[in-house]
Design a protein around this motif. Structure first.
Motif, PDB file in Angstrom:
ATOM      1  N   ALA A  47     -10.172  -4.413  -8.627  1.00  0.00           N
ATOM      2  CA  ALA A  47      -8.776  -2.602  -8.680  1.00  0.00           C
ATOM      3  C   ALA A  47      -8.518  -2.597  -7.111  1.00  0.00           C
ATOM      4  O   ALA A  47      -9.451  -2.810  -6.232  1.00  0.00           O
ATOM      5  N   GLY A  48      -7.272  -2.190  -7.133  1.00  0.00           N
ATOM      6  CA  GLY A  48      -6.688  -1.957  -5.578  1.00  0.00           C
ATOM      7  C   GLY A  48      -6.005  -3.800  -5.530  1.00  0.00           C
ATOM      8  O   GLY A  48      -4.742  -2.943  -4.263  1.00  0.00           O
ATOM      9  N   ASP A  49      -5.663  -4.537  -5.726  1.00  0.00           N
ATOM     10  CA  ASP A  49      -5.401  -5.723  -5.353  1.00  0.00           C
ATOM     11  C   ASP A  49      -3.529  -5.351  -6.082  1.00  0.00           C
ATOM     12  O   ASP A  49      -3.249  -4.157  -7.145  1.00  0.00           O
ATOM     13  N   LEU A  50      -2.084  -5.417  -5.553  1.00  0.00           N
ATOM     14  CA  LEU A  50      -0.820  -5.424  -5.064  1.00  0.00           C
ATOM     15  C   LEU A  50      -0.763  -6.683  -6.141  1.00  0.00           C
ATOM     16  O   LEU A  50      -1.103  -7.678  -5.622  1.00  0.00           O
ATOM     17  N   VAL A  51      -0.151  -7.103  -7.534  1.00  0.00           N
ATOM     18  CA  VAL A  51       0.506  -7.278  -7.695  1.00  0.00           C
ATOM     19  C   VAL A  51       1.976  -7.437  -8.183  1.00  0.00           C
ATOM     20  O   VAL A  51       2.415  -6.268  -8.060  1.00  0.00           O
ATOM     21  N   TYR A  52       3.026  -8.430  -7.936  1.00  0.00           N
ATOM     22  CA  TYR A  52       4.287  -8.215  -8.352  1.00  0.00           C
ATOM     23  C   TYR A  52       4.953  -8.790  -9.010  1.00  0.00           C
ATOM     24  O   TYR A  52       4.636 -10.091  -9.772  1.00  0.00           O
ATOM     25  N   GLU A  53       5.792  -8.510  -9.693  1.00  0.00           N
ATOM     26  CA  GLU A  53       6.168  -8.710 -11.371  1.00  0.00           C
ATOM     27  C   GLU A  53       7.144 -10.555 -10.967  1.00  0.00           C
ATOM     28  O   GLU A  53       7.437 -11.820 -11.889  1.00  0.00           O
ATOM     29  N   GLN A  54       7.533 -10.894  -9.877  1.00  0.00           N
ATOM     30  CA  GLN A  54       7.922 -12.009  -9.482  1.00  0.00           C
ATOM     31  C   GLN A  54       7.356 -12.179  -7.443  1.00  0.00           C
ATOM     32  O   GLN A  54       7.545 -10.966  -6.949  1.00  0.00           O
ATOM     33  N   ALA A  55       8.564 -13.130  -7.420  1.00  0.00           N
ATOM     34  CA  ALA A  55       7.869 -13.502  -5.999  1.00  0.00           C
ATOM     35  C   ALA A  55       8.946 -12.817  -5.331  1.00  0.00           C
ATOM     36  O   ALA A  55      10.487 -13.390  -5.683  1.00  0.00           O
ATOM     37  N   PRO A  56       8.644 -11.854  -3.909  1.00  0.00           N
ATOM     38  CA  PRO A  56       9.800 -12.037  -2.916  1.00  0.00           C
ATOM     39  C   PRO A  56      10.741 -12.298  -2.240  1.00  0.00           C
ATOM     40  O   PRO A  56      10.459 -13.429  -2.510  1.00  0.00           O
TER      41      PRO A  56
END
Length: 366
Positions: free
Chosen positions: A357-366
């Motif tokens: 919980a709290g980890d930030l995930v991304y839909e794709q690599a920035p």
């Protein structure tokens, strides 16, 4: 109709919004439910009115489509046009057979009277034979005369017994005739009763499949009737999912007739025979919502297999091939991390391990 899923956020069985998720997402706990997709039709309860005999004509349709009916009400009459005439003929034959089988019938009276007269003749001839036998013993009459009298008495006895036999045979034939005609009449009446189709419920006629004069086969549905307040779903479930479906499971469904609304049902029956044309199994579910649905309307449904709460989940769109995600590393750089994914249905995927919980995930690599 678009597919929908029973994978929910903050509310069991609620549908997830189709709103596009942001580029970054902070992992948190959600209420996640696993479901099996199914499609089919909604049908009224207890609806089939079936022909029990093959090759019978529809003589009369007694109701109209949309008409309210009561339990026991006659809906249709099947059979052959000649059956009324056959019933009339057999009825007359039975009455005649019973009259002939009575002791007062003309033939019975005639044979019985002839038998009485034959017995009287035999008694007379027997007495004469006894008398002449005694006279012959005393030499009062020739022995041949006594013999002739004895022969006459024997002939009278034979005639009497023959008439008795004829009378008993006549009575047996008459009784057999009564029994035979009674059986034919009973069978024809039974067939007529089977071919009088009645309603098993208080409900409504939704559809009439046959017209008067047409011919129906055994097992054919003649009318579609049902209750106006009890409905069921007839669903098809893929063979890959059927093992997870059990009676008593909740079902959430939508129908085009009420677009945008969700209804609920309970799995009531699983037909354990695969339909080869589509490799699916038929599942029935009793609708728990009240309302006037439209029979045979198409539905799309989710059968709730597993309910969970306080489960870590991420948007499914953020899940990368190989069950990995883009997330921030210890040094703040974005890295691809392997994770263990659980339930995947709709827009959300359960996280079993690999993220917290709290980890930030991304839909794709920035």
């Amino acid at each position: 109709m678009k597919k929908f899923y029973a994978l929910a956020l903050a509310g069991l069985g609620a549908l997830v919004s189709c709103k596009k998720e942001p580029a970054g997402y902070k992992v948190t706990t959600k209420a996640v439910n696993e479901a099996v997709y199914a499609s089919g039709e909604i049908m009224p309860g207890q609806y089939e009115v079936i022909s029990a005999v093959s090759g019978e004509r529809i003589l009369k349709i007694m109701v109209a489509q949309g008409e309210r009916v009561q339990k026991g009400q006659i809906l249709a009459v099947l059979g052959q046009p000649s059956q009324d005439a056959q019933l009339d003929i057999l009825g007359k034959q039975l009455r005649l057979a019973r009259e002939n089988a009575s002791d007062s019938s003309a033939k019975s009276l005639e044979l019985r009277q002839r038998a009485v007269l034959a017995r009287e003749q035999y008694d007379h001839d027997l007495a004469e034979a006894q008398k002449y036998r005694e006279l012959a013993a005393e030499k009062a009459v020739p022995a041949q005369e006594a013999e002739n009298r004895a022969i006459r008495a024997q002939a009278s006895l034979t005639e009497y017994k023959n008439l008795q036999y004829q009378y008993e045979a006549l009575r047996a034939d008459q009784k057999e005739r009564v029994l035979s005609v009674s059986r034919q009449l009973a069978e024809l009446r039974r067939l007529r009763e089977v071919n009088v189709l009645t309603s098993s419920i208080d409900g409504k006629v939704f559809s009439i499949y046959y017209t008067e004069g047409s011919t129906a086969g055994a097992g054919d549905a003649i009318l579609l009737t049902g209750t106006g307040d009890r409905f069921k779903l007839e669903l098809l479930v893929d063979e890959r999912d059927i093992a997870r479906v059990k009676p008593g499971q909740k079902v959430f469904f939508e129908t085009d007739a009420f677009e945008g609304r969700q209804f609920s049902a309970i799995v009531s029956k699983i037909v354990p025979v695969i339909q080869k044309e589509n490799r699916s199994f038929k599942v029935e579910a009793t609708v728990t919502d009240t309302g006037s649905f439209f029979p045979q309307s198409s539905v799309e449904a989710n059968i709730l297999i597993r309910e969970q709460s306080n489960t870590l989940a991420i948007p499914t769109a953020f899940l990368q091939p190989g069950d990995s995600v883009w997330t921030a590393g210890a040094d703040g750089r974005v890295i691809k991390r392997k994770m263990n994914a659980g339930v995947r249905s709709g827009q959300w995927t359960e996280i079993k391990s690999g993220l917290k919980a709290g980890d930030l995930v991304y839909e794709q690599a920035p």
